[in-house]
Enzyme design. Structure first.
Site, short mmCIF file in Angstrom:
data_model
loop_
_atom_site.label_atom_id
_atom_site.label_comp_id
_atom_site.label_asym_id
_atom_site.label_seq_id
_atom_site.Cartn_x
_atom_site.Cartn_y
_atom_site.Cartn_z
N VAL A 1 37.78 41.36 44.78
CA VAL A 1 38.40 41.40 43.44
C VAL A 1 39.92 41.54 43.61
CG1 VAL A 1 38.51 42.56 41.20
CG2 VAL A 1 36.38 42.62 42.52
N LYS B 1 33.79 39.11 39.33
CA LYS B 1 34.74 40.19 39.65
C LYS B 1 34.66 41.30 38.61
CE LYS B 1 37.94 37.05 41.98
NZ LYS B 1 39.07 36.15 41.76
N1 HSE Z 1 39.22 31.46 43.42
C1 HSE Z 1 39.67 32.81 43.29
C2 HSE Z 1 40.84 32.86 42.34
C3 HSE Z 1 40.07 33.34 44.64
O1 HSE Z 1 41.39 31.81 42.01
O2 HSE Z 1 41.18 33.95 41.89
C4 HSE Z 1 40.38 34.80 44.62
O3 HSE Z 1 39.19 35.55 44.45
#
Ligand code: HSE
Ligand code: NAP
Length: 429
Positions: free
Chosen positions: A132, A205
């Site tokens: 996260v 998250k």
């Molecule tokens: N794909 C995720 C983002 C990566 O763009 O936040 C970080 O967890």
């Protein structure tokens, strides 16, 4: 100096970031944890792929058993992504008494319980700071620094890709697809970027943070989700006109033992600090009943920021002494609290309609809002063409269920061509 051997599962964006940090900051890391860290094995799909880092080919393997069967490897760092085989490999490592670090929010949000249980049973540590907020130390903050608090609210920008896209659309007038392509090139996006764009990544998250903050198990389907796919340049322009900026927010609240969990785009006042969180930066506001309000801010994605959190977890494990068992992993929720239905939450709303430019249309729509107890704060009209206009309503705070009923009825009116967009307004009251 003592030595410790570790293995990486994956050598993509984050795996390479971890490799670089371990090499560039070798001296500091050794001093900070009291061990010289040797990456003994790296699991990949393709040993012949050209990598952005120089790595001895003999340590690359495509066979997980090379890692499972090496009892000298004490820590396994999972940086592959996806649910399987990441879950299976982490469980396999724990069953062989290896500590595990991961950056994988998908597997934590969907199969976390099983992994926490296995770590407890085997007496190994399981750390996941990078899952996260990229480089932001939010997990440790909730688990350690804020553990004296009852956490009442979390509001965050927790997806770097969508924040990058919205920033580029807002400040540079960039087209959505062009901005997404840039975010992919910079290594922010997930392998399947629809996970970012449609809000799933933020949902995972939010589930991880909420489980820790509110001490509850989280059923992912109880989190309301909307992505940014429907945000048009015209909405960004209206937001600017009204003094707002559009951000993808993740919100978790606990009131009267009930949770409200949602991920959706929202207009936030341009004067609020969260409006100035740009590019791949993330920010998380936490309200605790003792500490009050605090905000964490930093790079939410990318190889080195994320690698920083991963290597921090490795060092934490080493400081706890890799050879000790019966250490407790980061806590997660064990009870299940009720999550309020999204229709019972309330907000102010921006509602954009395409209507026929005829006498009485505005009154007709206003009457429907009134009937459903939705009070209008302001209305703006802009000519679209000879026969049609854009009507933009800003409401006072209203129940989501009442707004939904109004919209349903407004959609049946003859002179309403289309509901173009509806976006919540978060005024942080
Ligand atoms: N794909 C995720 C983002 C990566 O763009 O936040 C970080 O967890
Ligand atoms: P990535 O660039 O796609 O890298 C994945 C790596 O895993 C590749 O090296 C790949 O091998 C390897 N891999 C995948 N499946 C495998 C399998 N079945 N067997 C062996 N190796 C396999 O992904 P990433 O961006 O580094 O992300 C890794 C993890 O970190 C994900 O969980 C992601 O959600 C998380 N994360 C990413 C960011 C970010 O900014 N990107 C931030 C925070 C957290 P090959 O190279 O041989 O194909």
């Amino acid at each position: 100096m003592k030595k410790v051997r570790i293995a990486l599962l994956g050598l993509g964006n984050i795996g390479q970031g971890v490799w670089r940090i371990l090499n560039t900051n070798r001296n500091e890391i050794t001093m900070n944890c009291g061990y010289e860290i040797e990456v003994a094995r790296v699991l990949v799909r393709d040993r012949n792929k050209i990598r952005g880092v120089q790595i001895p080919k003999e340590i690359l393997t495509t066979d997980i058993n090379d890692i499972f069967n090496d009892s000298g490897i004490k820590i396994v760092v999972e940086l592959m992504g996806g649910t399987e085989p990441a879950r299976e490999y982490m469980l396999g490592a724990m069953r062989r008494k290896k500590h595990v670090v991961t950056a994988n929010k998908l597997v934590l949000a969907t199969r976390g319980e099983e992994l926490f249980k296995a770590a407890d049973e085997e007496g190994v540590l399981f750390y996941y700071e990078a899952s996260v907020g990229g480089g932001i130390p939010i997990i440790r903050e909730i688990n350690e620094s804020l553990t004296a608090n009852r956490i009442e609210k979390l509001v965050g920008i927790i997806n770097g890709t969508t924040n990058y896209i919205l920033t580029k659309m807002t400040h540079e007038g960039m087209d959505f697809n062009e901005a997404l392509k840039e975010a992919q090139q910079k290594g922010y996006a997930e392998a399947d970027p629809s996970s970012d764009v449609e809000g799933y990544d933020a949902v995972y998250k939010l589930a991880i943070m909420s489980s820790l903050s509110f001490g509850t198990k989280i059923d992912l389907s109880s989190i309301y989700r909307e992505g940014i796919g429907n945000i048009k340049t015209v909405d960004i322009d209206y937001a600017k006109r009204f003094g707002y900026v559009i951000k993808l927010l993740a919100i978790g609240k606990e009131t009267d033992n009930e949770l409200e969990l949602r991920v959706h785009p929202a207009m936030v006042p341009k004067t609020h600090p969260i409006a100035n969180v740009n590019d791949s930066f993330n920010a998380i506001f936490v309200k605790g009943n003792a500490v009050g309000d605090l905000m964490l801010y930093g790079r939410g994605a990318g190889d080195l920021p994320t690698g920083s959190a991963v290597v921090g977890d490795i060092i934490s494990i080493l400081r706890n002494n890799v050879d000790l068992s019966n250490l407790s992993s980061q806590k997660n929720g064990t009870v299940t609290k009720k999550v309020r239905n999204a229709s019972e939450s309330s907000s102010e709303y921006y509602i954009r309609l395409d209507v026929k430019d005829r006498p009485g249309v505005l009154g007709e729509i206003a009457a429907v809002f009134g009937k459903h107890d939705v009070s209008i704060f302001s209305v703006s009209q802009d000519v679209k063409n000879k026969h049609n206009v854009s009507l933009v309503f800003i409401t006072h705070e209203a129940l989501e269920g009442n707004v939904a009923e109004s919209i349903k009825e407004i959609g049946t009116l003859d002179r309403v061509n289309n509901l173009e967009n509806i976006i919540r307004i978060e005024n942080f009251n």
